[in-house]
Structures are given as structure tokens and as C-alpha cells.
Write an enzyme that holds these catalytic residues in place. Structure first.
Site, PDB file in Angstrom:
ATOM      1  N   ARG A 106       8.964   2.204  -3.364  1.00 57.28           N
ATOM      2  CA  ARG A 106       8.520   0.971  -3.728  1.00 57.28           C
ATOM      3  C   ARG A 106       9.816  -0.043  -3.696  1.00 57.28           C
ATOM      4  O   ARG A 106      10.275  -0.886  -3.138  1.00 57.28           O
ATOM      5  CB  ARG A 106       7.726   0.688  -4.757  1.00 57.28           C
ATOM      6  CG  ARG A 106       7.150  -0.812  -4.749  1.00 57.28           C
ATOM      7  CD  ARG A 106       6.207  -1.070  -5.973  1.00 57.28           C
ATOM      8  NE  ARG A 106       4.955  -0.224  -5.501  1.00 57.28           N
ATOM      9  CZ  ARG A 106       4.455   1.104  -6.117  1.00 57.28           C
ATOM     10  NH1 ARG A 106       5.004   1.490  -7.130  1.00 57.28           N
ATOM     11  NH2 ARG A 106       3.495   1.724  -5.628  1.00 57.28           N
TER      12      ARG A 106
ATOM     13  N   ASP B 255       0.882  -1.033  -0.063  1.00 53.01           N
ATOM     14  CA  ASP B 255       0.051   0.025   0.084  1.00 53.01           C
ATOM     15  C   ASP B 255       1.007   1.290  -0.162  1.00 53.01           C
ATOM     16  O   ASP B 255       1.825   1.174   1.003  1.00 53.01           O
ATOM     17  CB  ASP B 255      -0.844  -0.041   0.967  1.00 53.01           C
ATOM     18  CG  ASP B 255      -2.036   1.055   0.772  1.00 53.01           C
ATOM     19  OD1 ASP B 255      -2.697   0.718  -0.329  1.00 53.01           O
ATOM     20  OD2 ASP B 255      -2.461   1.682   1.818  1.00 53.01           O
TER      21      ASP B 255
END
Length: 197
Positions: free
Chosen positions: A185, A71
């Protein structure tokens, strides 16, 4: 760990490509939950961690494979951390990347450059099975500024308006390898790869 199959708790092709590239040294086969017709779960958590766990648990439950979920989102200081956990649906439940980006730019229209500070946050969760009591949780943070108009053709989401001073360009102007190493990420996944190996 050789040729182990994992499922990515997302149907986002951009995330899948990034994950496949970053996990390739471990000989892991990463497939999208879309390949298994996993039903989408409501992201009812109030934090990135809660939402990532919800998604990983759902994917592991419906596929029988270990699952990875992330997320992530954009936090803009002048917007009190918004869009935050609502980054993918900031302009509405079915909003496109362009519509979400446009809304952020409108809200920052009268804000001078030096006060347009922001960061991407990413939480990655790895669950061995749906009842895993100790999922691996890794975090990455990428600092930048929001520019006043989109630049670049690479990436997705808010990448075209996220300026990274270290590279002198937006995230959408970076090549895939550089972005995979530097991004929020990429940072979170690098920590996960280290733990999985």
C-alpha cells in the site's frame, strides 16, 4: 493542491491512518466514507483493479468529493494465489482478521517454510468524480513468506503472519513508519502522491 478534501472509500481505520500519514505532505484532508454514511458497494469485480474502481466510484458518487479506493490482498503461491481478491472475507463474509489468518495457516500446515512464498498486492485508484474516464491507477507489490504462527502487535489483516526477509520480522513487528514506506500500500500510495503532486 491545498487543503483539498478527499474521501477514502473504506471504513477500515488502519487504512485511513496509513493514507493520512502518506498524503500529509500534500495538505490533503482525508476522511473515511463512514463520515458520510456511504453505503457499502458489493465487490463484484474479478480483479483488484475492478473492485478498487467500483469502490472509488461509489464513494465519489455519494459524497461529491474526489475518492481514493484501494483493493488489496494476499496471494499465496501454494494456494494458487488465494486468498487474493477474497482476502478480507476468506473465512466467510463476516470473518475477522484472525479467522482469515487462521484459515490460511491451516491450509499451509504441512507446507515447508521455503515453499510458503506469498505477496501482498495493492491497487490504489483516484477518481476526481464518479464519471472520471481516466482514473489514476497505481500498483504496489510486497514479497514475503507466511510464517507458521502470528507474531507482532502492529498492523492488521495478515500482517502478523507475513514475514519480510529484508527486515527479519513480520509486517506486524514493523513500526508504522517503516511499514508505510515498504508495504504494498505504501508503494502504491507513494506512486499516487507523486502523480497528485
Amino acid at each position: 493542491m491545498r487543503n483539498t478534501q478527499l474521501v477514502l472509500a473504506s471504513s477500515n481505520t488502519g487504512k485511513l491512518r496509513e493514507l493520512q500519514a502518506l498524503l500529509s505532505p500534500l495538505n490533503l484532508v482525508v476522511r473515511s466514507q463512514q463520515d458520510f454514511d456511504v453505503p457499502t458497494i458489493a465487490e463484484t469485480g474479478l480483479t483488484f483493479i475492478e473492485n478498487a474502481i467500483l469502490k472509488a466510484r461509489n464513494a465519489a458518487k455519494h459524497t461529491g468529493f474526489p475518492a481514493i479506493a484501494d483493493d488489496s490482498g494476499l496471494e499465496v503461491d501454494m494456494l494458487n494465489g488465494a486468498p487474493g481478491i477474497y482476502s478480507a472475507r476468506y473465512a466467510g463474509p463476516r470473518a475477522t482478521d484472525q479467522e482469515n489468518t487462521h484459515k490460511v495457516l491451516l491450509e499451509l500446515a504441512n507446507v515447508e517454510k521455503q515453499r510458503r512464498t506469498a505477496r501482498f498486492q495493492c491497487i490504489v485508484v483516484y477518481m476526481r468524480h464518479p464519471l472520471d474516464p481516466t482514473p489514476l491507477v497505481c500498483q504496489g507489490t510486497w514479497d514475503g513468506l507466511i510464517v507458521d504462527h502470528p507474531r507482532g502487535e502492529n498492523g492488521f489483516g495478515y500482517d502478523p503472519v507475513f514475514y519480510v526477509a529484508a527486515y527479519g520480522c513480520t509486517a506486524a513487528e514493523l513500526d508504522a513508519d517503516t511499514k508505510n514506506r515498504a508495504s504494498h500500500r505504501g508503494q502504491a500510495l507513494a506512486k499516487l502522491v507523486k502523480q497528485l503532486s
